[in-house]
Design a protein around this motif. Structure first.
Motif, mmCIF file in Angstrom:
data_model
loop_
_atom_site.group_PDB
_atom_site.id
_atom_site.type_symbol
_atom_site.label_atom_id
_atom_site.label_comp_id
_atom_site.label_asym_id
_atom_site.label_seq_id
_atom_site.Cartn_x
_atom_site.Cartn_y
_atom_site.Cartn_z
ATOM 1 N N TYR A 16 11.791 50.539 -10.251
ATOM 2 C CA TYR A 16 12.747 50.959 -9.218
ATOM 3 C C TYR A 16 13.690 49.804 -8.923
ATOM 4 O O TYR A 16 13.291 48.637 -8.983
ATOM 5 C CB TYR A 16 12.027 51.321 -7.911
ATOM 6 C CG TYR A 16 11.168 52.560 -7.980
ATOM 7 C CD1 TYR A 16 11.741 53.823 -8.078
ATOM 8 C CD2 TYR A 16 9.777 52.473 -7.904
ATOM 9 C CE1 TYR A 16 10.956 54.969 -8.109
ATOM 10 C CE2 TYR A 16 8.985 53.614 -7.940
ATOM 11 C CZ TYR A 16 9.576 54.854 -8.039
ATOM 12 O OH TYR A 16 8.797 55.973 -8.067
ATOM 13 N N VAL A 25 11.379 46.491 -8.632
ATOM 14 C CA VAL A 25 9.933 46.708 -8.460
ATOM 15 C C VAL A 25 9.406 47.381 -9.710
ATOM 16 O O VAL A 25 9.878 48.455 -10.097
ATOM 17 C CB VAL A 25 9.639 47.639 -7.248
ATOM 18 C CG1 VAL A 25 8.142 47.914 -7.141
ATOM 19 C CG2 VAL A 25 10.158 47.026 -5.957
ATOM 20 N N ALA A 27 7.016 49.496 -10.824
ATOM 21 C CA ALA A 27 6.039 50.409 -10.212
ATOM 22 C C ALA A 27 4.924 50.751 -11.204
ATOM 23 O O ALA A 27 3.767 50.873 -10.815
ATOM 24 C CB ALA A 27 6.731 51.669 -9.720
ATOM 25 N N ALA A 46 -4.790 50.106 -4.229
ATOM 26 C CA ALA A 46 -4.203 49.718 -2.946
ATOM 27 C C ALA A 46 -2.838 50.365 -2.764
ATOM 28 O O ALA A 46 -2.207 50.800 -3.728
ATOM 29 C CB ALA A 46 -4.077 48.201 -2.893
ATOM 30 N N SER A 47 -2.390 50.394 -1.532
ATOM 31 C CA SER A 47 -1.084 50.945 -1.203
ATOM 32 C C SER A 47 0.001 50.240 -2.027
ATOM 33 O O SER A 47 0.002 49.013 -2.138
ATOM 34 C CB SER A 47 -0.840 50.725 0.288
ATOM 35 O OG SER A 47 0.345 51.353 0.654
ATOM 36 N N GLY A 48 0.867 51.030 -2.645
ATOM 37 C CA GLY A 48 1.984 50.457 -3.386
ATOM 38 C C GLY A 48 1.692 50.147 -4.847
ATOM 39 O O GLY A 48 2.519 49.550 -5.529
ATOM 40 N N CYS A 49 0.516 50.565 -5.354
ATOM 41 C CA CYS A 49 0.194 50.229 -6.746
ATOM 42 C C CYS A 49 0.736 51.258 -7.743
ATOM 43 O O CYS A 49 0.527 51.106 -8.939
ATOM 44 C CB CYS A 49 -1.305 50.020 -6.926
ATOM 45 S SG CYS A 49 -2.239 51.537 -6.839
ATOM 46 N N GLY A 50 1.409 52.288 -7.248
ATOM 47 C CA GLY A 50 2.078 53.207 -8.163
ATOM 48 C C GLY A 50 1.387 54.548 -8.360
ATOM 49 O O GLY A 50 1.729 55.299 -9.283
ATOM 50 N N LYS A 51 0.463 54.885 -7.476
ATOM 51 C CA LYS A 51 -0.293 56.137 -7.634
ATOM 52 C C LYS A 51 0.619 57.366 -7.518
ATOM 53 O O LYS A 51 0.582 58.259 -8.358
ATOM 54 C CB LYS A 51 -1.422 56.214 -6.575
ATOM 55 C CG LYS A 51 -2.371 55.023 -6.612
ATOM 56 C CD LYS A 51 -3.483 55.146 -5.589
ATOM 57 C CE LYS A 51 -3.039 55.119 -4.142
ATOM 58 N NZ LYS A 51 -2.408 53.852 -3.714
ATOM 59 N N THR A 52 1.426 57.380 -6.451
ATOM 60 C CA THR A 52 2.335 58.517 -6.266
ATOM 61 C C THR A 52 3.365 58.560 -7.394
ATOM 62 O O THR A 52 3.681 59.635 -7.915
ATOM 63 C CB THR A 52 3.034 58.430 -4.889
ATOM 64 O OG1 THR A 52 2.030 58.536 -3.870
ATOM 65 C CG2 THR A 52 4.047 59.541 -4.696
ATOM 66 N N THR A 53 3.845 57.394 -7.797
ATOM 67 C CA THR A 53 4.814 57.333 -8.898
ATOM 68 C C THR A 53 4.226 57.989 -10.150
ATOM 69 O O THR A 53 4.882 58.809 -10.804
ATOM 70 C CB THR A 53 5.191 55.858 -9.195
ATOM 71 O OG1 THR A 53 5.712 55.280 -7.993
ATOM 72 C CG2 THR A 53 6.209 55.754 -10.295
ATOM 73 N N GLN A 88 1.419 64.230 -0.496
ATOM 74 C CA GLN A 88 0.733 63.282 0.374
ATOM 75 C C GLN A 88 0.809 63.771 1.825
ATOM 76 O O GLN A 88 -0.138 63.644 2.574
ATOM 77 C CB GLN A 88 1.403 61.904 0.218
ATOM 78 C CG GLN A 88 0.561 60.750 0.685
ATOM 79 C CD GLN A 88 0.973 59.400 0.056
ATOM 80 O OE1 GLN A 88 1.850 59.345 -0.811
ATOM 81 N NE2 GLN A 88 0.347 58.338 0.482
ATOM 82 N N GLU A 164 -3.455 62.235 -2.227
ATOM 83 C CA GLU A 164 -4.145 61.935 -0.966
ATOM 84 C C GLU A 164 -4.140 63.110 0.006
ATOM 85 O O GLU A 164 -3.695 62.972 1.149
ATOM 86 C CB GLU A 164 -3.484 60.729 -0.290
ATOM 87 C CG GLU A 164 -3.672 59.471 -1.103
ATOM 88 C CD GLU A 164 -3.363 58.228 -0.291
ATOM 89 O OE1 GLU A 164 -3.967 58.082 0.777
ATOM 90 O OE2 GLU A 164 -2.536 57.435 -0.734
ATOM 91 N N HIS A 197 -7.390 56.661 -1.531
ATOM 92 C CA HIS A 197 -7.688 55.274 -1.188
ATOM 93 C C HIS A 197 -9.186 55.067 -1.068
ATOM 94 O O HIS A 197 -9.654 53.950 -0.886
ATOM 95 C CB HIS A 197 -7.141 54.952 0.220
ATOM 96 C CG HIS A 197 -5.705 54.599 0.240
ATOM 97 N ND1 HIS A 197 -4.786 55.325 0.950
ATOM 98 C CD2 HIS A 197 -5.025 53.597 -0.354
ATOM 99 C CE1 HIS A 197 -3.602 54.771 0.797
ATOM 100 N NE2 HIS A 197 -3.719 53.735 0.011
#
Ligand SMILES: Nc1ncnc2c1ncn2[C@@H]1O[C@H](COP(=O)(O)OP(=O)(O)OP(=O)(O)O)[C@@H](O)[C@H]1O
Ligand SMILES: [Mg+2]
Length: 262
Positions: A16, A25, A27, A46-53, A88, A164, A197
């Motif tokens: 990104y 970033v 991702a 962890a938050s921000g590690c690219g799961k949603t991406t 989410q 999530e 998570h």
């Protein structure tokens, strides 16, 4: 085994930003995953590690910078009801009733007239009887997530992608919804990919667990969960798995990055 593979994620990169002043970033970096038909996979990290991406790429809601995602032999180029997606944040239509929200799944495919008789079955499957005419603000968070799941399931997806879905729920409602999800999966054989998570949730539900680490987002490890289908959170085996995952997760987070990426 190879023939059972329903979804292939191959050499996926996604970055990104990076324009003008914007910081880049990374991702996802070189993500590879093969998912077998009927599997329950959890993705933790962890938050921000690219799961949603990653989930959005599988859903066809986003495109990778490079690499491919394929369902069977067909490359994924856009969204399709064959890949159900539960957001989410629930994502129900606030102005529609429970029943109408579920019907929206059919309407999106243009098959409402032909398939509307299926709605009561999915209301029952997700335990929403008696709330057909309720609006989202009149039901609990757990019920709202079940509506979102029913709305995807009514389109008979080959894969259900869940970002999530239980993140905002208390632990009792969460345990309830976990059991519901397992029951649906056992009965329907739908392949499910769940982002969470929660290590306990992942061990309770999954055949395999994908552990991701951030900056850049990549898969650190994929673990088989060799426990019987009916799991007991208090059993020694269960706790051993949970601890093992926490250990590996911790180790993976400590791994130094190669210098040329700094
Ligand atoms: N649309 C976007 N534009 C810019 N950066 C983005 C965008 N979406 C995600 N990112 C960045 O990419 C990285 C991965 O984000 P992603 O949402 O996939 O993480 P996540 O693992 O789902 O996090 P969480 O657990 O908090 O939901 C983060 O650093 C995030 O800030
Ligand atoms: Mg996310």
């Amino acid at each position: 085994m190879k023939n059972d593979v329903i979804l292939t994620v191959k050499n996926i990169y996604r970055t990104y930003g990076g324009n003008d002043e914007e910081k880049e970033v990374e991702a996802l970096r070189n993500v590879n995953l093969e998912v077998r038909k009927g599997e329950f996979i959890s993705i933790i990290g962890a938050s921000g590690c690219g799961k949603t991406t990653l989930l959005r790429l599988i859903a066809g809601l986003d495109k990778p910078a490079s690499g491919t995602v394929s369902l069977g032999d067909t490359p994924i180029t856009g969204p399709d009801p064959k890949r159900g997606y539960v957001f989410q944040q629930g994502g129900l239509f606030s102005w529609l009733t429970v029943e109408q929200n579920i019907a929206a799944g059919l309407k999106a495919r243009g098959v409402y007239g032909k398939e509307k008789d299926k709605i009561p079955h999915f209301i029952e499957l997700t335990g929403l009887q008696g709330f057909e005419k309720a609006y989202p603000h009149q039901i609990s968070g757990g019920m709202a997530q079940r509506v979102a799941i029913a709305r995807s399931l009514i389109n008979d997806p080959e894969i259900l992608l869940l970002d999530e879905p239980m993140g905002a729920l208390d632990s009792f409602t969460r345990a309830d919804l976990q059991d519901k999800l397992l029951e649906i999966q056992r009965n329907s054989g739908i392949t499910m990919i769940l982002v969470t998570h929660d290590v306990d949730e992942a061990v309770y539900l999954s055949d395999r667990i994908v552990i991701m680490t951030p900056r850049p987002g990549k898969i650190a490890e994929i673990l088989d969960v060799n426990l019987s289908k009916k799991r007991n959170r208090a059993s020694e085996n269960f706790i051993e798995y949970r601890n093992r995952i926490l250990d590996r997760f911790h180790l993976a987070s400590l791994e130094p990055e190669p210098e040329y990426y700094i």
